[in-house]
Design a protein around this motif. Structure first.
Motif, PDB file in Angstrom:
ATOM      1  N   PRO A  65       0.811  -1.229   0.000  1.00 44.18           N
ATOM      2  CA  PRO A  65       0.000   0.000   0.000  1.00 44.18           C
ATOM      3  C   PRO A  65       0.842   1.276   0.000  1.00 44.18           C
ATOM      4  O   PRO A  65       0.475   2.260  -0.645  1.00 44.18           O
ATOM      5  CB  PRO A  65      -0.826  -0.127   1.283  1.00 44.18           C
ATOM      6  CG  PRO A  65      -0.939  -1.608   1.509  1.00 44.18           C
ATOM      7  CD  PRO A  65       0.383  -2.159   1.067  1.00 44.18           C
ATOM      8  N   GLN A  68       2.162   1.801  -3.517  1.00 39.70           N
ATOM      9  CA  GLN A  68       1.096   2.205  -4.420  1.00 39.70           C
ATOM     10  C   GLN A  68       0.730   3.665  -4.207  1.00 39.70           C
ATOM     11  O   GLN A  68       0.544   4.424  -5.169  1.00 39.70           O
ATOM     12  CB  GLN A  68      -0.135   1.312  -4.224  1.00 39.70           C
ATOM     13  CG  GLN A  68      -1.314   1.658  -5.122  1.00 39.70           C
ATOM     14  CD  GLN A  68      -1.004   1.574  -6.601  1.00 39.70           C
ATOM     15  OE1 GLN A  68      -0.153   0.792  -7.026  1.00 39.70           O
ATOM     16  NE2 GLN A  68      -1.683   2.379  -7.405  1.00 39.70           N
ATOM     17  N   ASP A 144      -1.518  -5.319  -2.600  1.00 45.25           N
ATOM     18  CA  ASP A 144      -1.857  -4.846  -1.260  1.00 45.25           C
ATOM     19  C   ASP A 144      -1.107  -5.596  -0.163  1.00 45.25           C
ATOM     20  O   ASP A 144      -1.379  -5.393   1.026  1.00 45.25           O
ATOM     21  CB  ASP A 144      -3.372  -4.986  -1.017  1.00 45.25           C
ATOM     22  CG  ASP A 144      -4.176  -4.030  -1.876  1.00 45.25           C
ATOM     23  OD1 ASP A 144      -3.650  -2.939  -2.194  1.00 45.25           O
ATOM     24  OD2 ASP A 144      -5.316  -4.371  -2.238  1.00 45.25           O
ATOM     25  N   GLU A 149       5.631  -7.623  -1.368  1.00 48.92           N
ATOM     26  CA  GLU A 149       4.748  -6.992  -2.336  1.00 48.92           C
ATOM     27  C   GLU A 149       5.257  -7.238  -3.762  1.00 48.92           C
ATOM     28  O   GLU A 149       6.429  -7.517  -3.982  1.00 48.92           O
ATOM     29  CB  GLU A 149       4.659  -5.490  -2.053  1.00 48.92           C
ATOM     30  CG  GLU A 149       5.934  -4.698  -2.333  1.00 48.92           C
ATOM     31  CD  GLU A 149       7.041  -4.897  -1.322  1.00 48.92           C
ATOM     32  OE1 GLU A 149       8.131  -4.330  -1.533  1.00 48.92           O
ATOM     33  OE2 GLU A 149       6.848  -5.632  -0.339  1.00 48.92           O
TER      34      GLU A 149
END
Length: 250
Positions: A65, A68, A144, A149
């Protein structure tokens, strides 16, 4: 020389001043360097200011997250995502600049060469360690996952030449401390997903991992540093599933 598409280098930072200077120096060719910082108290922010990095503050969300969020704040759609202890080699820089003149794909991976105990590993888990880090953010996103990741894409992934140089922790103690945090996060993620009790994996996962990386991928050619690197990786597999058992029994 043909003009290339504009490029944003994107980092997430937290108390990473040690290796950061070399990382920022290697990103000088990018049109923007953006760092999303989650509360550094060392010299990280001072270094970022010295290199003219655009800095945003954001509480920690987890690796996926956080990354992102970072690419969403970039000034350009093409992003190069690197960690604060990674260096873009001159060969990789040339590949990136050449490819962005007329991209044949929307996503690109390239080898990551891990430096461990003062030596760049050439085999086992240490190389080529292909990493997808250059992409058009309109066509891809970070997962997520709170740890381990990955970039999620739909389409063909191109491959560039040149290495991303990864400088792992300076000492075994600091390296193990980081792995301890990662295995805890990984175990928690598996429990949250409802994964079954991993009794068999406690033994088999470390064993198969050692066979794969030490023998099949010739990790033995990296000498003692390669052996230690792989054995720590095997212990990480055991620790992740052991912590998962612990959490499931609470």
């Amino acid at each position: 020389m043909t003009a290339r598409l504009p490029l944003s280098a994107v980092l997430i930072t937290f108390n990473c001043a040690g290796p950061l200077r070399a990382t920022l120096e290697s990103l000088a060719f990018c049109d923007e360097i953006l760092a999303v910082d989650s509360g550094s108290t060392d010299d990280t922010l001072k270094l970022l200011a010295e290199f003219g990095v655009r800095v945003l503050s954001e509480p920690w969300r987890g690796f996926g997250p956080q990354k992102q969020f970072a690419i969403e704040q970039a000034a350009h759609d093409w992003v190069l995502c690197v960690d604060s202890d990674e260096i873009v080699s001159p060969e990789l820089r040339a590949s990136i600049e050449r490819e962005l003149q007329a991209p044949a794909n929307q996503f690109y991976e390239f080898p990551r060469r891990n430096r461990f105990l003062g030596r760049y590993l050439k085999h086992g888990e240490g190389y080529p360690d292909l990493s997808l880090r250059l992409f058009d953010r309109r066509q891809a996103r970070w997962s997520d996952d709170l740890v381990h990741e990955r970039v999620i894409t739909l389409g063909i992934v191109g491959r560039l030449s040149g290495d991303l140089l990864h400088h792992s922790e300076d000492t075994i103690e600091s390296y193990l401390a980081k792995q301890n945090r990662y295995t805890t996060l990984a175990a928690s993620a598996l429990v949250a997903e409802g994964a079954p009790m991993p009794a068999g994996k406690l033994l088999l996962s470390p064993l198969f991992r050692f066979i794969k990386f030490y023998f099949l991928r010739a990790g033995f050619l990296d000498g003692v540093p390669g052996l230690i690197h792989i054995l720590i990786g095997c212990f990480n597999s055991f620790a992740k599933y052991a912590k998962m058992v612990e959490q499931m029994r609470r």
